[in-house]
Structures are given as C-alpha cells and as structure tokens.
Design an enzyme around this catalytic site. Structure first.
Site, PDB file in Angstrom:
ATOM      1  N   ASP A 142     -15.821  10.374   8.430  1.00 54.00           N
ATOM      2  CA  ASP A 142     -14.771  11.166   9.062  1.00 54.00           C
ATOM      3  C   ASP A 142     -15.314  12.532   9.481  1.00 54.00           C
ATOM      4  O   ASP A 142     -15.718  13.320   8.630  1.00 54.00           O
ATOM      5  CB  ASP A 142     -13.656  11.321   8.003  1.00 54.00           C
ATOM      6  CG  ASP A 142     -12.498  12.142   8.486  1.00 54.00           C
ATOM      7  OD1 ASP A 142     -12.290  12.218   9.700  1.00 54.00           O
ATOM      8  OD2 ASP A 142     -11.799  12.709   7.618  1.00 54.00           O
ATOM      9  N   ASP A 197      -4.408  12.026  13.092  1.00 55.77           N
ATOM     10  CA  ASP A 197      -3.835  11.345  11.927  1.00 55.77           C
ATOM     11  C   ASP A 197      -2.394  10.900  12.131  1.00 55.77           C
ATOM     12  O   ASP A 197      -1.542  11.663  12.588  1.00 55.77           O
ATOM     13  CB  ASP A 197      -3.856  12.281  10.726  1.00 55.77           C
ATOM     14  CG  ASP A 197      -5.256  12.467  10.204  1.00 55.77           C
ATOM     15  OD1 ASP A 197      -6.214  12.122  10.921  1.00 55.77           O
ATOM     16  OD2 ASP A 197      -5.391  12.959   9.073  1.00 55.77           O
TER      17      ASP A 197
HETATM   18  C1  GAL Z   1      -8.636  12.938   7.766  1.00 51.55           C
HETATM   19  C2  GAL Z   1      -8.560  11.482   8.162  1.00 51.55           C
HETATM   20  C3  GAL Z   1      -7.586  10.800   7.223  1.00 51.55           C
HETATM   21  C4  GAL Z   1      -8.067  10.960   5.801  1.00 51.55           C
HETATM   22  C5  GAL Z   1      -8.269  12.447   5.495  1.00 51.55           C
HETATM   23  C6  GAL Z   1      -8.888  12.657   4.136  1.00 51.55           C
HETATM   24  O1  GAL Z   1      -9.533  13.609   8.602  1.00 51.55           O
HETATM   25  O2  GAL Z   1      -8.141  11.375   9.475  1.00 51.55           O
HETATM   26  O3  GAL Z   1      -7.456   9.445   7.559  1.00 51.55           O
HETATM   27  O4  GAL Z   1      -9.271  10.261   5.642  1.00 51.55           O
HETATM   28  O5  GAL Z   1      -9.113  13.036   6.437  1.00 51.55           O
HETATM   29  O6  GAL Z   1      -9.055  13.997   3.842  1.00 51.55           O
END
Ligand code: GAL
Length: 421
Positions: free
Chosen positions: A169, A230
């Site tokens: 990510d 998200d």
């Molecule tokens: C975001 C991601 C989410 C989750 C989150 C965890 O950037 O899009 O799905 O993984 O981080 O902190």
C-alpha cells in the site's frame, strides 16, 4: 544451476514479460504460459481492515478463518485471509527484520500461516513501500517499518512465513507515479526472487496526489491494483476519487478506467463492505446497496475480498456473499470486465461470459425505476433469449425487450444464456 535458481529466474522473467506485454491489453494470457502466476481469476478472500482496523490479534484472525470455513465462504472461493495494517512490532529487530507484534500475535506469523494452510486457506499480509505503513503515516500506529530499501529481505521473510498474498500500500502524501511504479516493481521482483507464488496486490492510490490508480494501468507490475481511494460502508460520499468513497462513487470511476482486466491482472475497486456495520458512525449499506456492490464488483471482474466479521454474519449477508451464480460471473474464465451501455441514473451494463452474457440493470437514483434494454443494444442476435435473474433464480424466455423493476440503489443482475434465431 540448481532447480531452485532456475525457478527463481523463471519467476522473475515471467513477471517481467508480463510487464512488457502491457501494449496488448485485451489478450488474456493463457494460463499454461504462466505456471507460477497465481491470479488467473480475480482473487477472493477476507481482509481484517474494514471491520477491525488496527484492532487485530491472532485470535481475531483465527476466529475469522474458522468462520470462513464453517460458513462455507472458503468453499465459495474466499481463500486468501489477509492480515492488514498494524500486525507488526513498531520497529524492526536489531538485524533489520520485520517481526509480528509480540503481544497480539504471540505465536508468530509462521504459526499463523500454518494454521491457515491447515484449513485450506491462503495467508496474506499487508506492508508499504515507503518508510511507514499507512497507519504509521497517519499516526494511528507507532513506529516505522515500511519496506522501502528493504524489499529483498522483507520478501524473504514473507516467503519464510508462508505468505501467499501481499497487499502493498503506497499511502504517502508525496511521490510521483514514476516513483510509485518503481517501488512497486522492486517488491514485485523481490517476491519473484523468493520462488514462492505470491499474489501481489498493490494500492498505488492511497493518499497519492493525482490518484494514479484511476489514470494508469499497473498491468505487469502486480496481479491487482487499486483503482480508487478507500471504500467506506456507505452509498454516496459525494467524492470522485478522494477518501472516503461510497459504492456509487466507485462505480462512477470504474466506468472510465484506462485498462481492462484479463486473466493475470485485475482492477481492484477495494474490499467489500457487505455486512460491515457501525464503522466510523456509518450504519452500513442496506440490502439493495449491498446487492449492487456485489453485482457490480462481479460485473467488473473485481477481486472479492470480504471485509465483514464472518463470525457474526447475518443469514442475508451470507447469502449475498456466497451466491454461486453471482460469484461465477465474477470468476468467469474469460476475465472480461463489463462496459456501460447506457448511463445516467438508470444504467445498463453488459459483460461477455464464457457461456452467455451478464447484464446489470443498475438504478443509481433514490427512486425505484423500471429499467429496460434490448438484444440489439446488448449486441445480441435477435430471437429468443433465456433470461435468468441471478439473485432470485427466476428464469424465463423472451424475444422482447429485457426489463425489470429495480429498487432505489438496487441492481438486477441477469445472465442471458442463449439466443436462437
Ligand atoms: C489504506 C488502505 C486500506 C488499509 C489502510 C491500512 O491506505 O487503502 O485498505 O490497508 O491503508 O492502514
């Protein structure tokens, strides 16, 4: 050269070849050409983030895994169990290795992997390419454990723990598409070098200026790439591609993506919010919205990663998540995504299947509506068509326009099985 080295080099070469093959996006790559490529159909599984956020422990994951098995979700295809952010000690050990949080994952990650494998599940973990993970970047979790400049060692650690799926990510407020691509590619090569077939899921979209998931193809870099910011368990946040997004907002973005999925590469419109309630004050999606969520993700050949707590699943959510005919649309071997035939509030989408055609009648509006289409509009030959409603099982034949009453925010998902002149 020993067998293991040959395997490693083959794995690296295949991934590189798939990267350079991006000029021919519509040609699915034959499965037998990619023996180590583990994403012939959109990956399915469960992820801890949407329900549990940082509040996870090995007990949470084991309980969810046991419920996936007991409920039949595993056998319906939800096999990748992905432990999202916040599983690690805030700092690496003195040798620079990642390690599991000792209080919440006292048995360690290899043991968790063994547990999942013994139940016929695959083991997934989360990490980030920068200095910090997303929870560390936003201050929700202490420390800095990102894999930036440590890709080879971390990939070896993941492989040694039995990891089968990596969610990688970006989550950084700076950088360019070029740097994100380079970082994701470095981890791709590090994973390939381990010789372990690891499904590689990237999110080049989170906290990223310009939201490159929407404008770039990541084919060849990863097996699946997030196209949107998200998701939250809501219908409409009014956002185009900024955090947070509702189901309706994501569907809008998906209609214009630059690349189409095909076996080996999938656009990822984010994890499922079906059965996710009471998160950040959101009551969750209603039944029609949840149906639209699954119907349209299936139409897009999207990865289906459940985000609910499977140990507390309602029968209605269970039936939505495990409907075999809807899942079969998602997992259709052709791997083609739907395209929109008509826009506006009352939309018609069509997706060619190996046998037949899937059609979604999607009502984006706040009022019930009758939505109609014709065989000509769907580019089907004229004649007698078998129509099956995949949610209700209702089946009929018609030569007439295809119509249905669709509730507000709802979707009627049909399979048109055959046409006779
Ligand atoms: C975001 C991601 C989410 C989750 C989150 C965890 O950037 O899009 O799905 O993984 O981080 O902190």
């Amino acid at each position: 050269m020993n067998r293991r080295s040959i395997l490693r080099i083959t794995a690296a070469l295949l991934l590189v070849l798939s990267a350079t093959g991006s000029a021919a996006p519509r040609e699915p790559v034959a499965a037998q050409q990619l023996p180590v490529f583990p994403a012939k159909t959109p990956p399915m599984g469960w992820n801890s983030w949407n329900t549990f956020g940082c509040d996870i422990a090995e007990a949470t994951v084991r309980r969810a895994a046991a419920a996936l098995v007991r409920s039949g979700m595993r056998d319906a295809g939800y096999r990748n169990v992905v432990v999202d952010d916040c599983w690690y000690e805030p700092q690496r050990d003195t040798a620079g290795n990642l390690r599991a949080d000792r209080a919440r994952f006292p048995s360690g990650m290899a043991a968790l992997g063994d547990y999942l494998h013994s139940r016929g599940l695959r083991f997934g973990l989360y990490m980030s390419p920068n200095v910090r993970t997303c929870a560390q970047f936003t201050g929700a979790y202490p420390g800095s454990t990102g894999s930036g400049d440590r890709e080879l060692g971390d990939a070896r650690t993941f492989a040694a723990w039995g990891v089968d799926y990596l969610k990688y990510d970006w989550c950084h407020g700076a950088g360019s598409t070029r740097t994100a691509r380079a970082a994701s590619t470095t981890m791709r090569d590090a994973l390939a070098a381990t010789g372990r077939p690891i499904t590689y899921s990237i999110n080049p979209n989170s906290n990223f200026p310009g939201a490159p998931g929407e404008t770039e193809s990541w084919r060849g870099v990863a097996h699946l790439a997030r196209s949107t910011e998200d998701i939250q368990p809501v219908w409409d946040t009014g956002h185009t591609n900024e955090h947070p997004m509702g189901v309706r907002n994501i569907i809008e973005v998906l209609s214009g993506l630059p690349d189409r999925p095909a076996p080996g590469y999938w656009n990822d419109p984010d994890m499922l919010e079906v059965g996710v309630h009471d998160v950040n004050g959101h009551p969750g999606l209603n039944h029609e919205e949840a149906r639209t969520h699954l119907s349209m993700w299936a139409m897009f050949a999207a990865p289906l990663i459940a985000g609910n707590d499977p140990s507390r699943m309602s029968p209605a959510d269970h039936d939505l998540l495990t409907n075999p005919e809807v899942l079969a649309v998602d997992q259709d071997p052709l791997g083609h995504a739907a395209h929109r035939v008509t826009g506006g509030d009352h939309q018609v989408w069509t997706r060619p299947l190996q046998q037949g055609t899937a059609v979604a009648l999607y009502n984006r509006s706040d009022q019930p509506a009758r939505i109609s289409t014709t065989p000509a509009e769907l580019r089907l030959p004229p004649g007698d068509h078998g129509i099956r409603n995949l949610w209700t099982g209702h089946h009929y034949r018609t030569t007439d326009p295809i119509s249905a009453d669709v509730p507000a925010h709802g979707t009627v998902l049909l399979r048109i099985d055959s046409a006779r002149r």
